[in-house]
Motif scaffolding. Structure first.
Motif, short mmCIF file in Angstrom:
data_model
loop_
_atom_site.label_atom_id
_atom_site.label_comp_id
_atom_site.label_asym_id
_atom_site.label_seq_id
_atom_site.Cartn_x
_atom_site.Cartn_y
_atom_site.Cartn_z
N ASN A 144 0.81 -1.21 0.00
CA ASN A 144 0.00 0.00 0.00
C ASN A 144 0.85 1.27 0.00
OD1 ASN A 144 0.81 -0.98 2.48
ND2 ASN A 144 -0.88 -0.06 3.59
N ASN A 145 2.05 1.18 0.54
CA ASN A 145 3.03 2.26 0.42
C ASN A 145 2.40 3.63 0.70
OD1 ASN A 145 5.50 3.49 -0.03
ND2 ASN A 145 5.18 3.67 -2.24
N GLU A 146 1.91 3.80 1.94
CA GLU A 146 1.23 5.05 2.28
C GLU A 146 1.64 5.53 3.69
OE1 GLU A 146 -2.95 4.51 2.53
OE2 GLU A 146 -2.84 3.06 4.19
N ILE A 147 1.45 6.83 3.89
CA ILE A 147 1.60 7.41 5.22
C ILE A 147 0.26 7.26 5.92
CG2 ILE A 147 2.10 9.49 6.52
CD1 ILE A 147 4.52 8.43 5.11
N SER A 148 0.21 6.39 6.90
CA SER A 148 -1.07 6.11 7.55
C SER A 148 -1.50 7.25 8.46
CB SER A 148 -0.98 4.80 8.33
OG SER A 148 0.09 4.87 9.27
N LYS A 161 -1.96 14.63 6.69
CA LYS A 161 -2.58 13.66 5.79
C LYS A 161 -3.94 14.16 5.30
CE LYS A 161 -4.19 8.91 5.39
NZ LYS A 161 -4.44 7.62 6.09
N ASP A 162 -4.78 14.59 6.24
CA ASP A 162 -6.11 15.09 5.87
C ASP A 162 -6.12 16.58 5.59
OD1 ASP A 162 -7.12 12.54 6.17
OD2 ASP A 162 -7.59 12.84 8.29
N MET A 163 -4.97 17.22 5.76
CA MET A 163 -4.80 18.63 5.44
C MET A 163 -5.83 19.49 6.19
SD MET A 163 -2.22 18.45 3.49
CE MET A 163 -2.11 20.13 2.89
N GLY A 164 -5.70 19.51 7.47
CA GLY A 164 -6.60 20.33 8.27
C GLY A 164 -6.12 20.44 9.71
N PHE A 165 -6.60 21.48 10.40
CA PHE A 165 -6.24 21.67 11.79
C PHE A 165 -7.01 20.70 12.67
CE2 PHE A 165 -4.70 25.70 10.17
CZ PHE A 165 -3.56 25.91 10.93
N THR A 166 -6.36 20.26 13.70
CA THR A 166 -7.01 19.37 14.67
C THR A 166 -7.71 20.23 15.72
OG1 THR A 166 -4.99 19.25 16.01
CG2 THR A 166 -5.27 17.61 14.27
N TYR A 167 -8.18 19.57 16.76
CA TYR A 167 -8.90 20.27 17.83
C TYR A 167 -8.06 21.45 18.34
CZ TYR A 167 -11.45 20.90 22.20
OH TYR A 167 -12.18 21.43 23.24
N THR A 168 -8.66 22.64 18.36
CA THR A 168 -7.95 23.86 18.69
C THR A 168 -8.65 24.57 19.84
OG1 THR A 168 -7.18 24.13 16.42
CG2 THR A 168 -7.14 26.09 17.81
N GLN A 169 -7.86 25.03 20.80
CA GLN A 169 -8.37 25.80 21.93
C GLN A 169 -7.50 27.03 22.13
OE1 GLN A 169 -7.38 24.63 25.94
NE2 GLN A 169 -9.50 24.78 26.59
N LEU A 170 -8.13 28.19 22.22
CA LEU A 170 -7.45 29.44 22.51
C LEU A 170 -7.83 29.88 23.92
CD1 LEU A 170 -8.08 31.30 19.13
CD2 LEU A 170 -6.06 30.00 19.79
#
Length: 906
Positions: free
Chosen positions: A816-820, A847-856
């Motif tokens: 599969n040669n992928e970055i899991s 991988k999914d090109m997005g920010f994860t859970y964010t808290q300010l």
């Protein structure tokens, strides 16, 4: 010259008159003679030296009249020892019956102490007066300090009566049970009642210029009991506010006191107006308390929270909490209407190790609804929002001293996956063991050789395991599916040195497994399917195995020093630990049965074991003879220290570990080599960055269906090994401590994360329960801070922290040669000024090109107040929470908070 005879005669006559009836001193007025009691302090019987002339003029008649006076003598008003001191002078005026103490004066009487610039004791009125000193410029100094018991008052002046214990205090400043009170006039009736007029009270530490205060027309204060105030108005920055009350009551006590907890109110976009965290606090005893809180929403949702803390010094301490919520979405009749309930139970208990050295009891419980942290309407534990596992453990252990020592323990464990909602419980598990026994050890000296090191021990484990789901938790079906079993184990082993450099160990182990459920499997020709029946009843099987290992440690040193040269890297030390092991496990095929399966392709025999679904599984069916190989490495360098005064080189770790391991199965008919596993780790940048890595290399090739075949990959036109997986993790912690500053951490928020089963850092955010005083520290900054740090707007040393965590995983098991997975998490806090702090916790998924859970996070220290703001700007948990309130627990109900709950429908 003309003589004035009239004036001369007048002067002579006046002189004769003065000589006839005048005295060199004033004749003291007759006074009553009071006999001193044996207990009277002689220091308060002042001896005034009187001129002999005056003494001779005192007639006996005056003295006799006093001795035979019919008036009853007054009782002495000083009934205890009195001490006094003054820096400049102490003077007693017998005519006025007053004692004057000047400059740094101090008087002690019973539990009363007065310090002031000037003190006057009036014996005739039984009063003491204390005031300030005034210098030539009109400046006052040395304000009185009046102390009686635990009460301390600092007024401009004070009058105190010894007989009545009453006092008048002017412009007083005092601290009482957390309140700083300022009053122009204070009337002290006795030890138990004090009245104040036009007083100000506040929790601000700066009494001279408080940032806020309450102005009351009158106050009645009963020490250690209560404060009752009349009409009161709140003033902020010397500006009156509309916040006013006709009266107020504040209980004061050093002990826990039961009372009502005022709820907070607000509005929720989904559930309407609400009242939260209102209830009652029960001070049950000095060892335990109980808090009952409730929430109510106008759409019908409600919540109940019960919390208790307990502690017995030198024995144990702990806390318990139970949270239940009934949640209603939308309204009846609408298609999106729903009603659900969630709950959470937490219990932590720790025992002081000194209370019982041979036994211990501990508990760490966190169980409840799988969606509790995601759907609760009254919790801000963002650190656990992303937590996928809830776990619990309650255990008791007991050791019986002797030779050999016997150990016993019983425990209940729980593990819950919040995504799949699968719950695994061990309810309970018991274990016992007998200490290791050396039957051939010598009576004196150390053990040597293969015989003297022979040892064995006995252990038993009994478990009752339950696997269920969130919906069946604590329902009858949950207990029907329970599996129980008992495992007995007797390991026998020995170890000894071989050729002085090799360490050899060998052993064998015997196990007997009891189970109370077995299966019977057969093929039903009518249904044309396999049928598995559960058979209740006792059954057992026995297994044994043999293992041995041989290892040593090899040291190597690479010295780079040369004559006349002093290189930066002076030496590299290599520690290598190779080991080889062998294990033999017989085949226990006597515990296996067969059954016929009839299909269109014919009849086939299937093998199964009746112990397959037992708690410990089935015994090994295939004979195994396996050789294991591993080698561990450690690299260190000696580096020349940059400090010229250092006498020795500095040690630097290059590799904490680098391990290679694999095994070969002699009894296998194919795929005898197991994959080669490589793992390692190191720390760099003064151990601030931790690096861990690993890889799996498979020597066998894949066929066209991506299935592993018994052909070496190198023989299949490939490389020697095929990389099937790899992983890399980095963690880096930075703070201004590295540059000579001090860091700032929210330790209590991290502790709350851990209580809920979350991380021990703030990479997923931290708990933001601003209304809970236990999350904050009321202490002000240390007094010894630099002047730059005290500046409200600027400081050249800015406390900050930065935590980074990077992880990447590679998968190639089936071409599969992928970055899991590939992500970077980060969190940080910065103190922009001594009282401004901002923080963020977030991450990015490459991988999914997005920010994860964010808290300010934003925090402002307003001296006696605090202001906090927490914001989750996007995602399914999008929300914000604002809070401002007084720090002091006495006025913790004086607050304002507002929140926007996340949209649960997302």
């Amino acid at each position: 010259m003309r003589s004035n005879y009239f004036q001369i005669l007048l002067a002579l006559s006046f002189t004769v008159l003065i000589n006839t009836f005048g005295y060199s001193q004033d004749l003291p007025k007759p006074v009553k003679v009071v006999k001193a009691t044996p207990e009277e302090d002689p220091i308060f019987t002042p001896i005034i030296s009187v001129d002999s002339l005056a003494v001779s003029q005192i007639n006996e008649r005056a003295q006799d009249s006093v001795k035979h006076d019919s008036v009853k003598q007054k009782k002495e008003f000083l009934t205890d020892i009195v001490t006094y001191t003054a820096k400049d002078f102490t003077s007693f005026n017998k005519l006025e019956q007053k004692l004057y103490l000047y400059n740094e004066a101090e008087v002690d009487y019973q539990d009363m102490n007065i310090k002031a610039g000037i003190i006057v004791i009036d014996y005739s009125k039984n009063e003491v007066y204390a005031g300030r000193l005034k210098d030539s410029l009109g400046e006052y100094s040395q304000k009185p300090v009046f102390t009686q018991g635990q009460s301390v008052v600092e007024p401009d002046s004070i009058r105190f009566n010894f007989d009545t214990q009453k006092a008048l205090i002017f412009n007083s400043k005092t601290e009482q049970s957390g309140f700083n009170i300022i009053a122009p006039i204070v009337k002290k009736e006795n030890d138990s009642v004090i009245y104040m007029a036009k007083a100000k009270f506040t929790t601000a530490e700066d009494i001279e210029n408080p940032e806020y205060y309450f102005k009351a027309s009158k106050i009645k204060y009963v020490p250690d009991k209560k404060v009752v105030v009349g009409p009161t108005n709140m003033v902020i920055a010397d500006v009156p506010t509309p916040i006013a009350v006709p009266f107020g009551f504040f209980p004061l006590t050093d002990k826990q006191t039961s009372g009502i907890i005022i709820p907070s109110f607000g509005e929720d976009s989904d559930r309407g107006y609400f009242l939260q965290n209102g209830g009652y606090y029960f001070a049950m005893s000095d060892y335990a308390d109980l808090t009952i809180l409730g929430d109510y929403y106008t759409n019908g949702s409600y919540g109940l929270n019960i919390e208790s803390n307990y502690a017995v010094k030198y024995k144990f301490s702990g806390s318990m909490s139970f949270r239940y919520e009934s949640l209603i979405e939308s309204e009846k009749g609408f298609p999106d209407y729903s009603k659900s309930t969630i709950y959470n139970i937490r219990w932590s208990h720790s025992q002081d190790s000194k209370s019982s050295p041979n036994s211990s009891f501990s508990a760490s419980v966190n169980l409840g609804s799988s969606k509790y942290y995601q759907t609760s309407i009254n919790q801000l534990n963002t650190g656990n929002y992303l937590n996928n596992t809830l776990s619990s453990s309650v255990s008791y252990s007991k050791s019986f001293t002797g030779d050999p020592q016997v150990n016993f323990s019983v425990a209940a464990t729980h593990s819950q996956n919040t995504q799949t909602e699968v719950i695994n419980m061990s309810l309970p598990s018991m274990s016992g063991s007998v200490g290791r026994v050396y039957p051939f050890e010598p009576k004196t000296g150390s053990k040597k050789g293969i015989i003297e090191n022979i040892n064995f021990q006995y252990s038993v484990n009994a478990e009752n395991q339950i696997e269920t789901t969130d919906s069946l938790f604590f329902k009858p079906q949950m207990f029907k599916d329970a599996e129980a079993g008992v495992r007995h184990s007797i390991p026998l082993s020995t170890n000894f040195k071989l050729f002085d450099y090799l360490s050899l160990s060998m052993g064998t182990s015997f196990e007997e497994n009891w189970t109370f459920k077995t299966i019977n499997r057969y093929y039903d020709q009518d249904l044309e399917e396999e049928v598995t029946e559960t058979i209740n009843g006792f059954d057992a099987y026995r297994t044994y195995n043999f293992s041995t290992s041989l290892g040593t440690t090899i040291y190597g040193m690479f010295d780079f020093k040369k004559e006349g040269k002093d290189p930066k890297i002076q030496a590299i030390r290599h520690v290598m630990t190779p080991s080889i092991s062998y294990s033999l496990t017989p085949s226990f095929d006597q515990y296996y049965d067969t059954y016929e399966v009839i299909s269109t392709e014919g009849t086939a025999l299937e093998t199964y074991s009746r112990f397959e679904e037992s708690i410990y599984g089935a015994p090994n069916e295939n004979f195994s003879s396996s050789l294991g190989l591993s080698i561990s490495n450690n690299l260190e360098a000696k580096v020349k220290d940059n400090d010229s005064t250092a006498t020795e080189a500095k040690k630097v770790t290059l590799l904490n570990s680098l391990t290679f391991s694999t095994s070969y199965n002699f009894a296998g008919d194919s795929l005898q080599w197991s994959p080669l596993r490589i793992s390692g780790g190191t720390s760099i940048l003064d151990s601030k960055m931790n690096i861990n890595f690993g890889a799996t290399l498979d020597p066998y090739a894949l066929d066209n269906n991506n299935s592993k075949v018994d052909v070496y990959n190198i023989n299949n036109n490939g490389s020697l090994f095929r990389l099937t997986s790899a992983n890399l993790t980095l963690s880096y912690s930075l703070s201004n401590e590295l540059f000579g500053g001090e860091s700032k951490e929210n330790d209590k928020g991290i502790q709350e994360n851990l209580r809920g089963g979350g991380r021990d850092d703030d990479l997923f955010g931290i708990s933001q329960d601003f209304s809970n005083n236990s999350f904050f520290d009321d202490k002000e900054d240390e007094e010894d801070e630099d002047e730059e740090d005290k500046n409200e707007f600027y400081r050249y040393k800015i406390p900050w922290t930065l935590n980074l965590a990077y992880a990447v995983n590679y998968s190639n098991s089936t071409r599969n040669n992928e970055i899991s997975s590939h992500s970077l998490m980060f969190s940080g806090d910065v103190s922009l000024s001594p009282r401004w702090s901002v923080g963020v916790s977030s991450g990015y998924d490459f991988k999914d090109m997005g920010f994860t859970y964010t808290q300010l996070r934003l925090e402002r220290d307003l001296l006696s107040w605090r202001m906090n703001f927490s914001w989750v700007p996007f995602g399914t948990s999008k929300s914000w929470y604002f809070f401002i309130g007084i720090k002091s627990s006495i006025l913790s109900d004086l607050k304002y908070d507002k929140r926007l709950q996340s949209d649960k429908s997302l």
